[in-house]
Design an enzyme around this catalytic site. Structure first.
Site, mmCIF file in Angstrom:
data_model
loop_
_atom_site.group_PDB
_atom_site.id
_atom_site.type_symbol
_atom_site.label_atom_id
_atom_site.label_comp_id
_atom_site.label_asym_id
_atom_site.label_seq_id
_atom_site.Cartn_x
_atom_site.Cartn_y
_atom_site.Cartn_z
ATOM 1 N N CYS A 7 0.809 -1.227 0.000
ATOM 2 C CA CYS A 7 0.000 0.000 0.000
ATOM 3 C C CYS A 7 0.839 1.272 0.000
ATOM 4 O O CYS A 7 0.577 2.194 -0.770
ATOM 5 C CB CYS A 7 -1.019 -0.008 1.127
ATOM 6 S SG CYS A 7 -0.346 0.002 2.795
ATOM 7 N N HIS B 95 -2.841 0.597 7.206
ATOM 8 C CA HIS B 95 -3.124 0.505 5.775
ATOM 9 C C HIS B 95 -3.398 1.899 5.226
ATOM 10 O O HIS B 95 -3.809 2.792 5.968
ATOM 11 C CB HIS B 95 -4.333 -0.403 5.536
ATOM 12 C CG HIS B 95 -4.545 -0.740 4.093
ATOM 13 N ND1 HIS B 95 -3.613 -1.397 3.330
ATOM 14 C CD2 HIS B 95 -5.589 -0.482 3.267
ATOM 15 C CE1 HIS B 95 -4.079 -1.550 2.108
ATOM 16 N NE2 HIS B 95 -5.274 -0.997 2.033
ATOM 17 N N HIS C 205 -6.057 1.110 -3.556
ATOM 18 C CA HIS C 205 -5.094 0.621 -2.572
ATOM 19 C C HIS C 205 -4.591 -0.762 -2.966
ATOM 20 O O HIS C 205 -5.173 -1.428 -3.819
ATOM 21 C CB HIS C 205 -5.731 0.589 -1.177
ATOM 22 C CG HIS C 205 -6.896 -0.356 -1.061
ATOM 23 N ND1 HIS C 205 -6.900 -1.414 -0.196
ATOM 24 C CD2 HIS C 205 -8.085 -0.395 -1.704
ATOM 25 C CE1 HIS C 205 -8.052 -2.062 -0.306
ATOM 26 N NE2 HIS C 205 -8.784 -1.457 -1.213
#
Length: 163
Positions: free
Chosen positions: A75, A123, A135
Site C-alpha cells: 500500500c 493501511h 489501494h
C-alpha cells in the site's frame, strides 16, 4: 369579483415561489469547494493526475515491500510511486509515517488525490472521488478500487491527509 381575481393570481404566485427555489446558486464541484480550505503542495490538476494514474494501476499484483508496477506494490509503495511519478512529490515509505504527512482533511472536504490512512498506520490508499479509494490490500491480492462505505472499511478508524 374580488374572490375571482384572487383565485386567478394564486397559480401565478405558486409558480413564482417554485421558480424562486430554483434560483439558488449551483453547488460547486467537489474539488472547487475545498481548493483553498485545506492547504496542499499539489494543484488540483496534479491531484487529478495522481488519481488517474492510481486508477490505471488497478490490477497490479500485491507484493510486500513492492514499489513498482513491474515488481508489484504494497500500500505505501503504491502511494509513494504514484506521487513521485505524477507529481514529483516524495512521500514517506511507511503507513505509520504517512499518518503525519501533509494536512488533516475533514471527510466532507476530501478531494481526489488525498491520502486515506486506516487504523494506527495499518493501511493506506489514495482517494479517487465518489467515496472510493485505490489501494494495494494484501498478499495474494492486487491493487484495487474500493468504496469507503463497505462494511469492512466503514468499521475501520480512518484519517484523511492532504500532502
Amino acid at each position: 369579483m374580488q374572490l375571482r381575481q384572487n383565485l386567478c393570481l394564486f397559480p401565478l404566485a405558486a409558480a413564482l415561489l417554485v421558480l424562486g427555489g430554483c434560483a439558488s446558486p449551483p453547488r460547486a464541484p467537489e474539488a472547487n469547494n475545498i481548493a483553498s480550505a485545506v492547504p496542499s503542495r499539489l494543484s488540483v490538476d496534479q491531484a487529478n493526475d495522481v488519481t488517474l494514474y492510481a486508477l490505471s494501476l488497478v490490477g497490479t499484483p500485491y507484493r510486500y515491500g513492492g514499489n513498482t508496477p513491474d515488481g508489484g506494490f504494497d500500500c505505501s509503495g503504491l502511494i509513494g510511486y504514484v506521487y513521485q511519478s505524477r507529481a514529483g512529490l516524495r512521500l514517506p515509505r511507511t503507513v505509520v509515517q504517512l499518518q503525519g504527512e501533509g494536512q488533516a482533511v475533514p471527510r466532507d472536504q476530501l478531494r481526489t488525490g488525498d491520502l486515506v490512512v486506516f487504523g494506527r498506520g495499518t493501511h493506506a490508499g489514495i482517494y479517487v472521488g465518489e467515496g472510493r479509494f485505490v489501494h494495494a490490500p494484501s498478499t495474494g491480492g492486487e491493487v484495487r478500487l474500493d468504496p469507503l462505505d463497505t462494511r469492512y472499511w466503514a468499521s475501520q478508524k480512518v484519517a484523511f491527509r492532504r500532502p
